[in-house]
Structure formats: C-alpha cells, structure tokens
Design a protein around this motif. Structure first.
Motif, mmCIF file in Angstrom:
data_model
loop_
_atom_site.group_PDB
_atom_site.id
_atom_site.type_symbol
_atom_site.label_atom_id
_atom_site.label_comp_id
_atom_site.label_asym_id
_atom_site.label_seq_id
_atom_site.Cartn_x
_atom_site.Cartn_y
_atom_site.Cartn_z
ATOM 1 N N ASP A 214 6.881 10.066 -0.969
ATOM 2 C CA ASP A 214 8.306 10.443 -1.737
ATOM 3 C C ASP A 214 8.320 11.783 -1.630
ATOM 4 O OD1 ASP A 214 10.382 10.473 -3.167
ATOM 5 O OD2 ASP A 214 9.509 9.710 -5.092
ATOM 6 N N PRO A 215 8.655 12.241 -0.256
ATOM 7 C CA PRO A 215 8.776 13.906 -0.136
ATOM 8 C C PRO A 215 9.608 14.686 -0.929
ATOM 9 C CG PRO A 215 9.176 12.996 1.678
ATOM 10 C CD PRO A 215 8.948 11.759 0.811
ATOM 11 N N LYS A 216 10.322 14.173 -1.688
ATOM 12 C CA LYS A 216 11.501 14.879 -2.339
ATOM 13 C C LYS A 216 11.013 14.956 -4.050
ATOM 14 C CE LYS A 216 15.579 13.535 0.204
ATOM 15 N NZ LYS A 216 16.860 12.981 0.277
ATOM 16 N N ASP A 217 10.118 14.288 -4.155
ATOM 17 C CA ASP A 217 9.492 14.338 -5.686
ATOM 18 C C ASP A 217 8.641 15.547 -5.956
ATOM 19 O OD1 ASP A 217 8.886 13.602 -8.267
ATOM 20 O OD2 ASP A 217 7.728 11.870 -7.854
ATOM 21 N N TYR A 218 8.976 16.238 -6.640
ATOM 22 C CA TYR A 218 8.043 17.583 -7.007
ATOM 23 C C TYR A 218 7.079 17.312 -8.049
ATOM 24 C CZ TYR A 218 10.307 17.946 -11.438
ATOM 25 O OH TYR A 218 10.626 17.634 -12.834
ATOM 26 N N ARG A 219 7.152 16.549 -8.562
ATOM 27 C CA ARG A 219 6.077 16.177 -9.931
ATOM 28 C C ARG A 219 4.765 15.879 -9.425
ATOM 29 N NH1 ARG A 219 8.969 10.857 -12.507
ATOM 30 N NH2 ARG A 219 9.137 10.500 -10.291
ATOM 31 N N SER A 220 4.503 15.221 -8.420
ATOM 32 C CA SER A 220 3.019 15.128 -7.765
ATOM 33 C C SER A 220 2.717 16.572 -7.633
ATOM 34 C CB SER A 220 2.898 14.358 -6.653
ATOM 35 O OG SER A 220 3.838 14.627 -5.582
ATOM 36 N N TRP A 221 3.295 17.499 -6.730
ATOM 37 C CA TRP A 221 2.978 18.585 -6.341
ATOM 38 C C TRP A 221 2.748 19.454 -7.687
ATOM 39 C CZ3 TRP A 221 0.764 19.418 -2.146
ATOM 40 C CH2 TRP A 221 1.109 18.765 -0.920
ATOM 41 N N LYS A 222 3.539 19.457 -8.716
ATOM 42 C CA LYS A 222 3.406 20.127 -9.859
ATOM 43 C C LYS A 222 2.072 19.513 -10.796
ATOM 44 C CE LYS A 222 5.700 20.528 -14.459
ATOM 45 N NZ LYS A 222 6.315 19.942 -15.442
ATOM 46 N N LEU A 223 1.652 18.653 -10.889
ATOM 47 C CA LEU A 223 0.472 18.045 -11.452
ATOM 48 C C LEU A 223 -0.582 18.395 -10.495
ATOM 49 C CD1 LEU A 223 1.607 14.472 -12.457
ATOM 50 C CD2 LEU A 223 1.142 16.333 -13.914
ATOM 51 N N LEU A 224 -0.439 18.599 -9.351
ATOM 52 C CA LEU A 224 -1.745 19.079 -8.410
ATOM 53 C C LEU A 224 -1.934 20.542 -8.791
ATOM 54 C CD1 LEU A 224 -1.016 17.210 -5.157
ATOM 55 C CD2 LEU A 224 -3.123 17.223 -6.555
ATOM 56 N N PRO B 254 0.723 -1.111 0.098
ATOM 57 C CA PRO B 254 0.076 0.048 -0.229
ATOM 58 C C PRO B 254 0.906 1.486 -0.187
ATOM 59 C CG PRO B 254 -0.364 -1.274 2.002
ATOM 60 C CD PRO B 254 0.348 -2.102 1.179
ATOM 61 N N ASP B 255 2.148 1.187 0.198
ATOM 62 C CA ASP B 255 2.845 2.484 0.429
ATOM 63 C C ASP B 255 3.947 2.504 -0.977
ATOM 64 O OD1 ASP B 255 1.650 3.126 2.732
ATOM 65 O OD2 ASP B 255 3.371 2.237 4.041
ATOM 66 N N ASP B 256 3.552 1.924 -1.860
ATOM 67 C CA ASP B 256 4.326 1.795 -3.310
ATOM 68 C C ASP B 256 3.925 3.310 -4.045
ATOM 69 O OD1 ASP B 256 5.087 1.672 -5.966
ATOM 70 O OD2 ASP B 256 5.794 -0.616 -5.214
ATOM 71 N N PRO B 257 4.733 4.229 -3.949
ATOM 72 C CA PRO B 257 4.579 5.275 -4.784
ATOM 73 C C PRO B 257 4.372 5.238 -6.210
ATOM 74 C CG PRO B 257 7.054 5.163 -3.845
ATOM 75 C CD PRO B 257 6.275 4.149 -3.512
ATOM 76 N N ASP B 258 5.032 4.364 -6.693
ATOM 77 C CA ASP B 258 5.049 3.988 -8.212
ATOM 78 C C ASP B 258 3.716 3.584 -8.502
ATOM 79 O OD1 ASP B 258 7.625 4.801 -8.973
ATOM 80 O OD2 ASP B 258 8.395 3.103 -8.568
#
Length: 89
Positions: free
Chosen positions: A56-66, A23-27
């Motif tokens: 994955d707090p270092k990954d900016y991509r999810s925030w960019k998409l949000l 359940p904690d798999d970011p991919d």
C-alpha cells in the motif's frame, strides 16, 4: 476486535489464517504488526510494516510507525529515512 479485547494470541491466529490464504493482504499485515508490537517482537513487527509499505505505497502510517520505532531504538538515520518516506506519502 480481538486486539482491542486483548486477545493477542487469537488475533495472531486469525491474521495468520488470512495471510495463509491472501499473502498480499495489507490489513492482515497491519494486524500482525500490531500483534508483534504488543508482544515486543520488534523485528517481526517491522517486517510486517515494511510489507504494508510495499503493498500500500500511498499509506504513510507504516512508515510513521517505522520511524517512531527507530527513534526508540536510537537508530536516527533509519528514523530519518522512514520519516521522509512517510512525509512523501
């Protein structure tokens, strides 16, 4: 591969299978976010993007998409917060 082949239903099944076991798999969350985005299920896509941001707090991509999604919905304060979070990463 399934997403690129346009097999959205099968991709959803596979990513769901992975999340059932990990359940904690970011991919897997990223994959389901893409699936739900393709299906137009915006709130479900956002839930998975937010989960990726937690895992994955270092990954900016999810925030960019949000941020992009919030701009599309004209939710500019939310877009600004998400864009700042992306820049912070």
């Amino acid at each position: 591969c399934l997403l690129r082949l346009g097999q959205i239903g099968e991709a959803e099944r596979v990513f769901g299978y992975v999340l059932d076991r990990r359940p904690d798999d970011p991919d897997a969350h990223r994959g389901l976010a893409a699936v739900f985005d393709d299906l137009g299920a915006i709130s479900q896509a956002e839930q998975h993007l937010r989960r990726v941001a937690e895992l994955d707090p270092k990954d900016y991509r999810s925030w960019k998409l949000l941020a992009q999604r919030a701009v599309e919905l004209k939710e500019f304060s939310t877009a600004e917060e998400a864009a700042r979070a992306a820049l912070h990463r």
